[in-house]
Design an enzyme around this catalytic site. Structure first.
Site, PDB file in Angstrom:
ATOM      1  N   ARG A  94      -6.443 -28.769  38.750  1.00  0.00           N
ATOM      2  CA  ARG A  94      -7.213 -29.944  38.863  1.00  0.00           C
ATOM      3  C   ARG A  94      -7.896 -30.603  39.954  1.00  0.00           C
ATOM      4  NH1 ARG A  94      -4.214 -33.310  33.811  1.00  0.00           N
ATOM      5  NH2 ARG A  94      -3.008 -31.829  35.573  1.00  0.00           N
ATOM      6  N   ARG A 200      -0.317 -19.125  39.275  1.00  0.00           N
ATOM      7  CA  ARG A 200      -0.891 -18.077  39.149  1.00  0.00           C
ATOM      8  C   ARG A 200      -0.375 -17.332  39.594  1.00  0.00           C
ATOM      9  NH1 ARG A 200      -2.928 -19.700  34.295  1.00  0.00           N
ATOM     10  NH2 ARG A 200      -3.910 -21.822  34.345  1.00  0.00           N
TER      11      ARG A 200
END
Ligand SMILES: Cc1cc2nc3c(=O)[nH]c(=O)nc-3n(C[C@H](O)[C@H](O)[C@H](O)COP(=O)(O)OP(=O)(O)OC[C@H]3O[C@@H](n4cnc5c(N)ncnc54)[C@H](O)[C@@H]3O)c2cc1C
Length: 280
Positions: A94, A200
């Site tokens: 976010r 990630r």
């Protein structure tokens, strides 16, 4: 202090770094680099730029001590083309700003992700969110890939016919699959980008998003190489031990019997951390 120009970053502006079969990442723009991190950290002391070694040492000090705000002074804007199933994972982060192509406004392109033969795998039995290492025979892999393509073609044909019939684009698109490629501009500061990359680029992340994260990291190395090197050393290449794991390390250093300590899943997790250290 003047605008930071980083020649290595200038050289790759607008260059597409291919990812998956049809995707890419490209650097649209950047603000700051290693120099900006150093300048902003030193502002508190009113000190100017020092030697290359001292600057690299300062960056390393900031990163390993979680003094993160100077890294927020560096901002990168990327243009990314990615399948929607990866976009759904990506948007969970976010602390970035993004603008995506609108399927309400534009006709979506006939671009779908089809996994390469080596990426078609069975469900892992020990990791509910992962793939098995077991290899599938070539005929099965081809059958699955053909089925993916046929499904994509059928969905796109229906979509195109709805668009041709004048059905609203915002409705015509709703049966398009998650393998459809989308595109967006994504802007993030270096501190938050490192957080994204830590999660990630990790082996637990899905392979497809890992490949995007690796491409982002390659590009970021051009913008802020010393920051990236410290991030690689302390975060990517590091591990966090629990207090029980630290006890295990102490026991082993003292030459105690391994069987007295961690066992079962806890031991597996510990060994996995040690292996990570060895691989890097
Ligand atoms: C391997 C893996 C598997 C996952 N599996 C799932 C899954 O099965 N289901 C699922 O739903 N999600 C899943 N996720 C997503 C995950 O739960 C996080 O939502 C995602 O990684 C974003 O992390 P973040 O909130 O730290 O990042 P960001 O949104 O980038 O936030 C960065 C940091 O800012 C702070 N922050 C940002 N917004 C807030 C806020 N509103 N309030 C308080 N602090 C805030 C937090 O400190 C946060 O760590 C998975 C992620 C990974 C890496």
């Amino acid at each position: 202090m003047a605008h930071c120009l980083v020649p290595e970053a200038e050289a790759i502006l607008d260059k597409e770094f291919p990812v998956l079969d049809k995707g890419f990442v490209r650097l649209v723009d950047y603000m700051g680099g290693d120099e900006r991190v150093v300048q902003s950290a030193r502002v508190s002391y009113g000190e100017g730029t020092k030697s290359y070694r001292e600057d690299a040492g300062l960056i390393d000090y900031l990163l390993r001590n979680s003094h993160t705000s100077p890294f927020e002074q560096v901002v990168l804007t990327f243009h990314v083309k990615l399948p929607i199933f990866i976009a759904r994972q990506w948007v969970r982060h976010r602390t970035a700003r993004l603008n995506e192509i609108s399927g309400r406004y534009s006709v979506m392109k006939d671009d779908f992700y089809v996994p390469a033969p080596g990426d078609v795998s069975l469900q892992s039995t020990d990791n509910k969110q992962g793939r098995s290492d077991e290899t599938l025979d070539a005929d099965t892999v081809e059958k699955i890939r053909v089925a993916f393509v046929e499904g994509q073609k059928a969905a796109y044909a229906a979509y195109s016919s709805f668009v041709d019939e004048g059905i609203a684009r915002e409705l015509a698109r709703i049966n398009l699959p998650l393998s459809l490629y989308t595109e967006w501009y994504w802007q993030i500061d270096l501190h938050n980008l490192f957080h994204f990359l830590r999660l990630r680029m990790d082996a637990h992340a899905q392979k497809e998003i890992r490949l995007y994260a690796e491409a982002l990291f390659e590009i970021t190395k051009k913008v802020a190489p010393r920051c990236c090197e410290s991030f690689r050393r302390h975060i990517l290449g590091g591990v966090r031990f629990t207090s029980e794991e630290l006890d295990e390390i102490k026991r082993r250093l003292d030459g105690e019997d391994k069987t007295d300590g961690l066992s079962g899943k806890a031991l597996e997790r510990f060994e996995e951390k040690l292996m990570k250290g060895r691989q890097l």
